[in-house]
Design an enzyme around this catalytic site. Structure first.
Site, short mmCIF file in Angstrom:
data_model
loop_
_atom_site.label_atom_id
_atom_site.label_comp_id
_atom_site.label_asym_id
_atom_site.label_seq_id
_atom_site.Cartn_x
_atom_site.Cartn_y
_atom_site.Cartn_z
N GLU A 297 -10.37 0.35 12.65
CA GLU A 297 -9.44 1.37 12.16
C GLU A 297 -10.24 2.59 11.68
OE1 GLU A 297 -5.51 1.41 9.34
OE2 GLU A 297 -7.33 0.56 8.48
N LYS B 227 0.02 0.99 -10.03
CA LYS B 227 -1.32 1.56 -10.03
C LYS B 227 -1.49 2.34 -8.73
CE LYS B 227 -5.18 1.39 -8.89
NZ LYS B 227 -6.04 2.44 -8.24
N GLY C 195 -4.23 -2.73 7.15
CA GLY C 195 -4.64 -1.76 8.16
C GLY C 195 -4.00 -1.98 9.51
N CYS D 205 -1.37 4.10 8.66
CA CYS D 205 -1.66 2.73 9.07
C CYS D 205 -0.90 2.34 10.34
CB CYS D 205 -1.34 1.76 7.93
SG CYS D 205 0.35 1.90 7.30
N GLU E 155 0.60 -5.15 2.99
CA GLU E 155 0.76 -4.24 4.13
C GLU E 155 -0.59 -3.56 4.30
OE1 GLU E 155 0.99 -1.03 6.22
OE2 GLU E 155 2.27 -0.25 4.61
#
Length: 494
Positions: A398, A191, A268, A300, A266
């Site tokens: 972030e 997806k 930020g 990231c 996996e």
């Protein structure tokens, strides 16, 4: 994502592609969504709709999982050598269809074509090539035990893997999941991000062309809250591989956990790069700029925080002011462009909000700080901000855009504490000519990967992943195969 490469000089031009409306790829066939829904896909450099893709729902996910389950029986029994041959052909087809992938990834994400060619497409090919080699090496081990028996372990594939990938590196981050999963004998339902699904659909075509059997890779495009949710909750999914924000990752892990699905996350990052007093300043400045403008800061493992030894602080700011202002920003299809647009309007608005907060808190805009009006696209000036405290949200959170904060430090101890002083731990870096310091500081930085005297040095053989709020599990390297296999022990009485 790799940026540590000699730039390839483009001798040809790539034009914006005409992209036909996209369908779902299920069981080796292209299909409309059951509910017939469609989603607009926008070119970030113009703000204009360029095509539509099918909008999958739970029924489509169910069909994709069923196709994967059907294919798993055969694919899991295919020899590692045959899987290796097929994955190597995928790399060959990627290289042969390079121009198509460059054009699609650029128009979908807003990436400069030079970046797409030298980084995204080249890396995708290398990922499949690397895991084609490892496909033949997955094996168990004999164990010598005092019980009169023959004991050994088997490494077996998990089954149907659900992969959910983000908008910023669609081609690389999908390849980094699909290639090792298939190498280990799994099948996949992918997806992609709702905003940037186009290379995922093209890669489905490429994998089929290379000989990946029907149902081994299925692609369902659509909204995360609908298709993604269905994937997380589906009882036929044996593992979730997720890359995305920490906020969504937290929810995804909890949701998958209800079904006791293994997950890798996996998430930020908010990495710091430390410039010590003995650093090569030219290299340090170049590395700092690359770390925060690479992929328009939508990385990231980018380096949006620069920590500078106080005696160098004013000099570094002065150099950055001139150098960053000269970074070419513009049309992704111009080979000279280094920084393209943000991938979507909402990402641009987020950057604007953080810069507004920085100004309110007394931050000094050294350079940049404004939206750019370029052809209706989502452009923002590369921005350097000084004078913020450690507790500012602009430092702690972030931003995911082309914004760099610069802070001074006085001692090595202070620099390490500042670098480790956010909830994230995906990447970190330092600039020094002192080898002992490089090893000492690298050992103390709380990050899954540490770079010394450069940034974003990545290769499919080097594992990366997070600690703290940056997730768990590893991508790349042979280590990732542990996440796509399970261990079975066999003990035979003698």
């Amino acid at each position: 994502m790799r940026s540590h490469r000699e730039e390839r000089v483009m001798t040809d031009s790539v034009s914006r592609p005409h992209i036909e409306p996209g369908k779902l790829f299920i069981g080796g066939e292209w299909a409309e969504a059951f509910a017939k829904g469609r989603r607009d896909i926008t070119d970030p450099s113009t703000g204009q709709v360029i095509t539509t893709v099918a909008e999958a729902d739970a029924a489509d996910v169910d069909a994709a999982v069923a196709a994967g389950r059907k294919a798993f029986g055969t694919w899991s029994q295919t020899s590692g050598r045959e899987r290796a041959r097929i994955l190597h052909r995928v790399a060959d087809v990627i290289r042969r269809r390079e121009d198509e992938l460059v054009a699609v990834e650029s128009v979908d994400v807003g990436k400069p074509v030079s970046l797409c060619r030298a980084v995204d497409v080249a890396t995708a090919a290398e990922i499949y090539e690397y895991y084609s080699g490892l496909a033949q090496t997955i094996q168990g081990a004999t164990r010598h035990i005092p019980i009169p028996s023959h004991a050994y372990t088997r490494r077996e594939p998990l089954g149907v893997v659900g992969a959910i990938t983000p908008f910023n590196f669609p081609l690389i981050l999908s390849s980094s999941k699909i290639a090792p999963a298939l190498a280990a004998g799994n099948v996949m339902v992918h997806k992609p991000a709702e905003d940037t699904p186009l290379s995922a659909l093209l890669m489905a075509e490429i994998l089929a062309e290379a000989g990946v059997p029907d149902g081994v890779l299925n692609v369902v495009t659509g909204d995360g809250a609908v298709a993604g949710e269905a994937l997380l909750r589906h009882p036929g999914i044996d593992k979730i591989a997720f890359t995305g924000s920490t906020k969504i990752g937290r929810y995804a892990a909890a949701t998958a956990g209800e079904g006791l699905k293994p997950v890798t996350m996996e998430l930020g990052g908010n990495a710091a790069q430390i410039v010590f007093e003995d650093a090569d300043l030219d290299k340090a400045i170049g590395s700092a700029i690359k770390a925060f403008v690479f992929n328009t800061g939508q990385f990231c493992m980018g380096g949006p925080r620069l920590l500078v030894h106080r005696p160098l602080y004013d000099t570094v700011l002065e150099i950055l002011a001139g150098a960053v202002a000269g970074v070419p920003v513009g049309d992704p299809f111009d080979p000279a462009t280094v920084v393209g647009p943000m991938a979507a309007e909402r990402h641009l608005a987020k950057v604007e909000e953080y810069v507004r907060i920085a100004k309110e808190q007394g931050g000094r805009i050294v350079t940049g700080g404004e939206r750019l009006d370029l052809g209706g696209g989502y452009y923002y000036q590369p921005t350097v901000i000084a004078g913020l405290s450690d507790d500012s949200p602009v430092v702690q959170e972030e931003i995911f855009g082309p914004v760099l904060t610069v802070q001074p430090f006085d001692t090595e101890e202070e620099a390490v504490a500042m670098a480790n002083g956010t909830p994230y731990g995906l990447a970190a870096g330092l600039q020094t000519t002192d080898l002992a310091r490089a090893h000492r500081v690298a050992a103390r930085l709380e990050a899954g990967i540490v770079w010394v005297n450069d940034w974003a040095m990545l290769d499919p053989a080097i594992p990366f992943g997070g600690v703290k709020q940056s997730g768990y599990g590893r991508e790349y390297g042979p280590e990732v195969l542990e996440s796509y296999t399970k261990v079975k022990s066999v003990v035979i009485a003698l």
